[in-house]
Write an enzyme that holds these catalytic residues in place. Sequence first.
Site, PDB file in Angstrom:
ATOM      1  N   GLU B 161     -12.181   8.944  -2.874  1.00  0.00           N
ATOM      2  CA  GLU B 161     -11.078   8.060  -3.238  1.00  0.00           C
ATOM      3  C   GLU B 161     -10.441   7.547  -1.954  1.00  0.00           C
ATOM      4  O   GLU B 161     -10.050   8.333  -1.097  1.00  0.00           O
ATOM      5  CB  GLU B 161     -10.063   8.823  -4.104  1.00  0.00           C
ATOM      6  CG  GLU B 161      -8.934   7.932  -4.576  1.00  0.00           C
ATOM      7  CD  GLU B 161      -8.203   8.497  -5.791  1.00  0.00           C
ATOM      8  OE1 GLU B 161      -8.824   9.212  -6.582  1.00  0.00           O
ATOM      9  OE2 GLU B 161      -7.006   8.218  -5.923  1.00  0.00           O
ATOM     10  N   ARG B 162     -10.369   6.220  -1.870  1.00  0.00           N
ATOM     11  CA  ARG B 162      -9.841   5.598  -0.650  1.00  0.00           C
ATOM     12  C   ARG B 162     -10.625   6.031   0.591  1.00  0.00           C
ATOM     13  O   ARG B 162     -10.043   6.268   1.648  1.00  0.00           O
ATOM     14  CB  ARG B 162      -8.350   5.881  -0.468  1.00  0.00           C
ATOM     15  CG  ARG B 162      -7.511   5.556  -1.690  1.00  0.00           C
ATOM     16  CD  ARG B 162      -7.676   4.134  -2.135  1.00  0.00           C
ATOM     17  NE  ARG B 162      -6.981   3.860  -3.391  1.00  0.00           N
ATOM     18  CZ  ARG B 162      -7.074   2.702  -4.038  1.00  0.00           C
ATOM     19  NH1 ARG B 162      -7.856   1.741  -3.575  1.00  0.00           N
ATOM     20  NH2 ARG B 162      -6.439   2.499  -5.153  1.00  0.00           N
ATOM     21  N   LYS B 283      -1.317  18.089  -7.039  1.00  0.00           N
ATOM     22  CA  LYS B 283      -0.672  16.816  -7.384  1.00  0.00           C
ATOM     23  C   LYS B 283      -0.385  16.880  -8.870  1.00  0.00           C
ATOM     24  O   LYS B 283      -1.302  16.831  -9.685  1.00  0.00           O
ATOM     25  CB  LYS B 283      -1.619  15.655  -7.065  1.00  0.00           C
ATOM     26  CG  LYS B 283      -1.113  14.274  -7.522  1.00  0.00           C
ATOM     27  CD  LYS B 283      -2.076  13.162  -7.083  1.00  0.00           C
ATOM     28  CE  LYS B 283      -1.577  11.792  -7.548  1.00  0.00           C
ATOM     29  NZ  LYS B 283      -2.436  10.688  -7.073  1.00  0.00           N
ATOM     30  N   GLU B 287       0.990   9.742 -11.257  1.00  0.00           N
ATOM     31  CA  GLU B 287      -0.061   8.769 -11.539  1.00  0.00           C
ATOM     32  C   GLU B 287      -1.029   9.281 -12.613  1.00  0.00           C
ATOM     33  O   GLU B 287      -2.252   9.225 -12.452  1.00  0.00           O
ATOM     34  CB  GLU B 287      -0.812   8.410 -10.251  1.00  0.00           C
ATOM     35  CG  GLU B 287       0.106   7.728  -9.230  1.00  0.00           C
ATOM     36  CD  GLU B 287      -0.599   7.334  -7.927  1.00  0.00           C
ATOM     37  OE1 GLU B 287      -1.616   7.950  -7.582  1.00  0.00           O
ATOM     38  OE2 GLU B 287      -0.122   6.386  -7.288  1.00  0.00           O
ATOM     39  N   ARG B 320       2.656  18.457  -3.937  1.00  0.00           N
ATOM     40  CA  ARG B 320       2.941  17.100  -3.449  1.00  0.00           C
ATOM     41  C   ARG B 320       4.174  16.498  -4.125  1.00  0.00           C
ATOM     42  O   ARG B 320       4.406  16.713  -5.312  1.00  0.00           O
ATOM     43  CB  ARG B 320       1.731  16.184  -3.660  1.00  0.00           C
ATOM     44  CG  ARG B 320       0.568  16.571  -2.763  1.00  0.00           C
ATOM     45  CD  ARG B 320      -0.637  15.698  -3.019  1.00  0.00           C
ATOM     46  NE  ARG B 320      -0.686  14.511  -2.188  1.00  0.00           N
ATOM     47  CZ  ARG B 320      -0.847  13.272  -2.649  1.00  0.00           C
ATOM     48  NH1 ARG B 320      -0.888  13.031  -3.940  1.00  0.00           N
ATOM     49  NH2 ARG B 320      -0.928  12.252  -1.817  1.00  0.00           N
ATOM     50  N   LYS B 361       4.912  12.511   1.679  1.00  0.00           N
ATOM     51  CA  LYS B 361       4.338  11.367   2.395  1.00  0.00           C
ATOM     52  C   LYS B 361       5.336  10.836   3.409  1.00  0.00           C
ATOM     53  O   LYS B 361       6.545  10.873   3.173  1.00  0.00           O
ATOM     54  CB  LYS B 361       3.971  10.254   1.411  1.00  0.00           C
ATOM     55  CG  LYS B 361       2.754  10.578   0.566  1.00  0.00           C
ATOM     56  CD  LYS B 361       2.251   9.351  -0.189  1.00  0.00           C
ATOM     57  CE  LYS B 361       1.069   9.752  -1.064  1.00  0.00           C
ATOM     58  NZ  LYS B 361       0.354   8.606  -1.641  1.00  0.00           N
ATOM     59  N   ASP B 366       4.074   4.309  -0.056  1.00  0.00           N
ATOM     60  CA  ASP B 366       2.695   4.802  -0.066  1.00  0.00           C
ATOM     61  C   ASP B 366       1.894   4.273   1.121  1.00  0.00           C
ATOM     62  O   ASP B 366       1.067   3.384   0.944  1.00  0.00           O
ATOM     63  CB  ASP B 366       2.017   4.397  -1.381  1.00  0.00           C
ATOM     64  CG  ASP B 366       0.714   5.148  -1.595  1.00  0.00           C
ATOM     65  OD1 ASP B 366       0.449   6.113  -0.875  1.00  0.00           O
ATOM     66  OD2 ASP B 366      -0.030   4.756  -2.511  1.00  0.00           O
ATOM     67  N   GLU B 394      -6.022   3.168   4.038  1.00  0.00           N
ATOM     68  CA  GLU B 394      -6.030   2.515   2.726  1.00  0.00           C
ATOM     69  C   GLU B 394      -5.364   1.148   2.744  1.00  0.00           C
ATOM     70  O   GLU B 394      -5.921   0.171   2.261  1.00  0.00           O
ATOM     71  CB  GLU B 394      -5.337   3.432   1.706  1.00  0.00           C
ATOM     72  CG  GLU B 394      -5.228   2.813   0.322  1.00  0.00           C
ATOM     73  CD  GLU B 394      -4.597   3.761  -0.688  1.00  0.00           C
ATOM     74  OE1 GLU B 394      -4.335   4.921  -0.327  1.00  0.00           O
ATOM     75  OE2 GLU B 394      -4.375   3.336  -1.828  1.00  0.00           O
ATOM     76  N   TRP B 542       3.598  -0.860 -10.911  1.00  0.00           N
ATOM     77  CA  TRP B 542       3.557   0.152  -9.863  1.00  0.00           C
ATOM     78  C   TRP B 542       4.832   0.285  -9.033  1.00  0.00           C
ATOM     79  O   TRP B 542       4.879   1.064  -8.078  1.00  0.00           O
ATOM     80  CB  TRP B 542       2.367  -0.115  -8.929  1.00  0.00           C
ATOM     81  CG  TRP B 542       1.074   0.025  -9.661  1.00  0.00           C
ATOM     82  CD1 TRP B 542       0.322  -0.991 -10.195  1.00  0.00           C
ATOM     83  CD2 TRP B 542       0.378   1.242  -9.983  1.00  0.00           C
ATOM     84  NE1 TRP B 542      -0.788  -0.475 -10.825  1.00  0.00           N
ATOM     85  CE2 TRP B 542      -0.783   0.891 -10.708  1.00  0.00           C
ATOM     86  CE3 TRP B 542       0.627   2.592  -9.724  1.00  0.00           C
ATOM     87  CZ2 TRP B 542      -1.690   1.844 -11.180  1.00  0.00           C
ATOM     88  CZ3 TRP B 542      -0.278   3.529 -10.194  1.00  0.00           C
ATOM     89  CH2 TRP B 542      -1.424   3.151 -10.914  1.00  0.00           C
TER      90      TRP B 542
END
Lengths: 679, 679
Positions: B161-162, B283, B287, B320, B361, B366, B394, B542
């Site tokens: 992912e990414r 996580k 999402e 997270r 983060k 993000d 990303e 989002w």
Amino acid sequence: MDEDKRWTQLWLAYNPCQDAGNGGLFQHTTLCGFDREHPVLRNALAELERGLNKMLGITHVIEWSTPSHDGKSADQALLPDTGFTVRRVSEGIRPEGYRLTEQDGILTLEAADEKGVLYGIFHILRQIALEQPLMQTNVLCEPDNPLRMLNHWDNMDGSIERGYSGNSFFFENGEVLVDERTHDYARLAASVGINGAVLNNVNVKDQATWLITDRYFDKVAQIARIFEGYGIKLFLSLNYASPLELGNLNSADPLNEDVIAWWRGKFSEVFARIPNLGGFLVKADSEGRPGPFTYGRTQADGANMLADLVKPHGGIIIWRCFVYNCTQDWRDTKTDRARAGYDNFIEMDGDYHDNVILQIKNGPMDFQIREPVSPLLGGLTRTNQMLEVQAAQEYTGQQIDLCYLIPLFKEVLDFKTYCRPDIDTVADVVSGRTFGNSLCGMAAVSNTGNDENWTGNDLAAANFYGFGRLAFSTSLSAEEIAAEWAGMTYSNDREVKDSIVKLLMGSRDTYEKYTSPLGIGWMVTPNTHYGPSVDGYEYSRWGTYHRADHLGLGVDRTDSGTGYVRQYHEPNASRYNSVEECPEELLLFFHHLPYTHMLKSGKTLIQHIYDSHFEGVEEVEEMIRVWESLKGRIPDASYELVRERFDRQLYNAKEWRDQVNSYFYRKSNIPDEKKRVVF
Amino acid sequence: MDEDKRWTQLWLAYNPCQDAGNGGLFQHTTLCGFDREHPVLRNALAELERGLNKMLGITHVIEWSTPSHDGKSADQALLPDTGFTVRRVSEGIRPEGYRLTEQDGILTLEAADEKGVLYGIFHILRQIALEQPLMQTNVLCEPDNPLRMLNHWDNMDGSIERGYSGNSFFFENGEVLVDERTHDYARLAASVGINGAVLNNVNVKDQATWLITDRYFDKVAQIARIFEGYGIKLFLSLNYASPLELGNLNSADPLNEDVIAWWRGKFSEVFARIPNLGGFLVKADSEGRPGPFTYGRTQADGANMLADLVKPHGGIIIWRCFVYNCTQDWRDTKTDRARAGYDNFIEMDGDYHDNVILQIKNGPMDFQIREPVSPLLGGLTRTNQMLEVQAAQEYTGQQIDLCYLIPLFKEVLDFKTYCRPDIDTVADVVSGRTFGNSLCGMAAVSNTGNDENWTGNDLAAANFYGFGRLAFSTSLSAEEIAAEWAGMTYSNDREVKDSIVKLLMGSRDTYEKYTSPLGIGWMVTPNTHYGPSVDGYEYSRWGTYHRADHLGLGVDRTDSGTGYVRQYHEPNASRYNSVEECPEELLLFFHHLPYTHMLKSGKTLIQHIYDSHFEGVEEVEEMIRVWESLKGRIPDASYELVRERFDRQLYNAKEWRDQVNSYFYRKSNIPDEKKRVVF
């Protein structure tokens, strides 16, 4: 659903119904000039028995007789005094046509071939299902279009490109499926007059390239036989690069002798194994697909080479005209994707061999909710032409939003091309009436999949039904077709039927109101093509732009712009070229105009955008109220399924309304006169 | 590439180099207090031999000796007169730290544990590779952060992912891979001080859920052992819904006894099979991932339950904080995604058990090219905190565009949180200096994959290298790190090294210039997150909006807007709240301003947008010229690979420039003062 099948029978559900005096006609049946064991006849007669049994409760086996001279001179055979007679005639009725007459209690179905009988029997069943009397019937029905095809964009992994109703029922995990559903599909298609089907996606990749090899011949031939029993020719989409991918050649140049020899051998093999194959559909030089351009050859070079080689086998080549530059620079305002089909194909008009058909999408772009008619239709005058429409609602709601497309297809058919002084509509051109050809017709990208209800939304089946009926009889109105479908599918109760017809008939205008305005198209979410993204394709490589700025929007395709208007015959060219004369629903397709431009309604362009978007949502709300009035009067499962789709449509319509309105308000800074909420 | 491996050795290539008088120190080596057979020691000493051999051509086996009393009182053992001595010390050096001193021809490496020796030896090898003398060395190096972790977002099907550098080298087709590359990965990570790695994606689905079952234990344990040999603790990402998916329970409620019992048993099993496992990364409630919110429980309830159960096994839970509403209505201007992390976690500050770490983060959104620092960092004062950054680019060029991220990470570390009068930077907080805790540190989302060069773009390896070095020594400058990396990877030639350092150091500012302006972020292509789409996330769910209209743009997060600024301690809150005092690079993150707003540069906002976008492209062109000057001075393969990436970067930069400029011109109608081309 029928019996223990995992799929419904749609308009062939044959629900029990009132007998409008028809049952008595079927106690005794005589077949004159036809062999009862012919596969098409057998299927047709079985369908009649099934329908009579289920709808009218005629449970005993119908008695059949064939005159003693064994059909050899059927015309002279003595007829019984009452009953149903199916008779072969040698003149007066064109292939696939039929005449249905009732006199003195005898119902006579005459046809020149078995397919005519099949269509005639589906006509009878339709009348019974709609509770219409067959007494005093006297109709001659002949198909307007020689070819009436469905194109399936089914991939061999089971996915469907632009499919919104489950997976393929032809393919799964790289294998070809043949089962009871194959039969039911053929029955449904034949019942509305479909006589050709392309099994696999026009984008032929991976395993699908191998459909013309021994790996798949047996299964494909089985499907071809099943289809043949319902008068449907099977076609396959072809990978133009097959000589490289299957033949280990290093070229696919249509003028290369090795390439030609390879195709010759391949076609001999294919037609030997699938003898009743109709031919091939080819998407070449389009959106990354290989084609003759790769070798500096013309589209005609490519199509003719293949056509010459399938000709000895009775095959035809259907060549798609969807050729354009899909790597355009959005900064380039000179290139116009709308021009591409015409520019790529017009010069070779007359060069295509007589078993090539060019298949042309209805509009110059790509199945938008509103486009002008492609100027190739009727622009070409010495080339076989087939009109391609899309029953799958790629850009028109994806079988979530209700969008009955028959009115759109009708508009296209009714469009006067001015390619000659009379007999010049698109319907005339693709039927063969204009130029006297017989390889022509209509094709629809199918909206079917392996969902229980075939089409995702129960109401989307009206597009499947309607396409077939319209392709067979282009003079039917969209409303007549809707009423037939609603009656057969749901109920002959007048209120129910009227409500459903009303929903269908208004749905295209409603969809247009809440999406992109006045013919500009696109504004959809990239890739998925569902839901709004006003700038989603504005800075892309796809040639799809609205060119909105602070002052206005629209694409100038007039003489002062890309010159696209000149691809039309006069007076269409001049009409589109003029802001005043251009049909208003296409205004932004042809003209870049300020937001303050005054429309004939007395509204400014920007106010029209606001108003139509608010109206669109209100109309969806009204549609939902109409649907809710049907609760309890139609099957609950169907009510609930469609109700849920309407919820999603309403959500979608509001997204469209708010995003489009906000976008243009934020750009123009001109407020809504009615002071409604714009974000 | 090294020998016959299909991957390179990056900065551990150990190219032959000039000996700065170091070779002579390694003829004889003495180990005092350490067991040569300890896996970490064995790996460290093997690495030293390998490096000396390859860089300095010391081909004969180095002679090792251990004092006769067998290390039991190593401190008192007699040392030889010359050579290299590795000595265990019991005080004066913290765990994982080392002291390196040279005196009278004797190089001494002292450490309290084997990991200290490992890091010391990599220090020695780095000095040799950089052609720096070890004579007169006298340094004490101790890691600033207790935890220095890589998070791999690798899925078990092999995708990442990414990920922008091929597929996973940990997983393939549902299986765990263990091979020579596992060792090389561990060597590379350990060489820059990484001491923890999370193997699988935080979005734990499908097969990855089964990583904590017998199906995978053996392979995971093998990796854990390999990692352990390089001082790296293995961690796994956990599916919070495991009790439902693996345990057939009907709940994952953290207060449910059955759930607790299930986890207790599961952890006993896991730690028995993978005894050196470090713990888990979770996580939850993010999402679409399951979590305690589903059961009306707090994040603390969820984290503490797991933490209590892994504690007897010495495990920790890293939780997270990326929890926000990802189904926001774009029309809703009250909800602010930036607020979500703080709002969701601040109230429970102090409630988290001592083996829980909250992983935060760097910014509240993000991993954008420019964001303020998350107010949770230092906002939490009684909770273990770990800073999460993303080495995978990303939103910052995806290892196509050059974007050296260490300057960005440095800015975050240097940010004064004002959580106490002194020792208040993010670096202080996450190192444990501020609050005296020891479970804390830094994690990076890894940018590695199975590409030959590990990171897609050869230059992107500087982010892998740099993250580790910075996490170990937060006081290193971005430039020092770049120079180390360039010297070890490419050349110690001053011009070459300076050119590469220049490219790296300018790259983040350049990327920022041609992408989204002044901290507003996003404007990227939905889903892929590469390339521009100004409105791509403007009407989405989002929580990512720029709110541009005809008059201006930016998000009002001040007291009169969403109030986000109040999540910061003073004076940060007031500074961000004020248009005048707000750091200009973050202006649009905090304020909605007219295009005519005058910046400190004397330019209007709109002119700044135009200018910076033109400059950004010009700077990429200059970067390419610098790179071209290196042709022939660095390996051809690397030159060409990076050259091709620069071409793609230039294309991307032009797309950004033209789309952003056109978008704002079309919206504002204010032309570029310098009359450059805006479409």
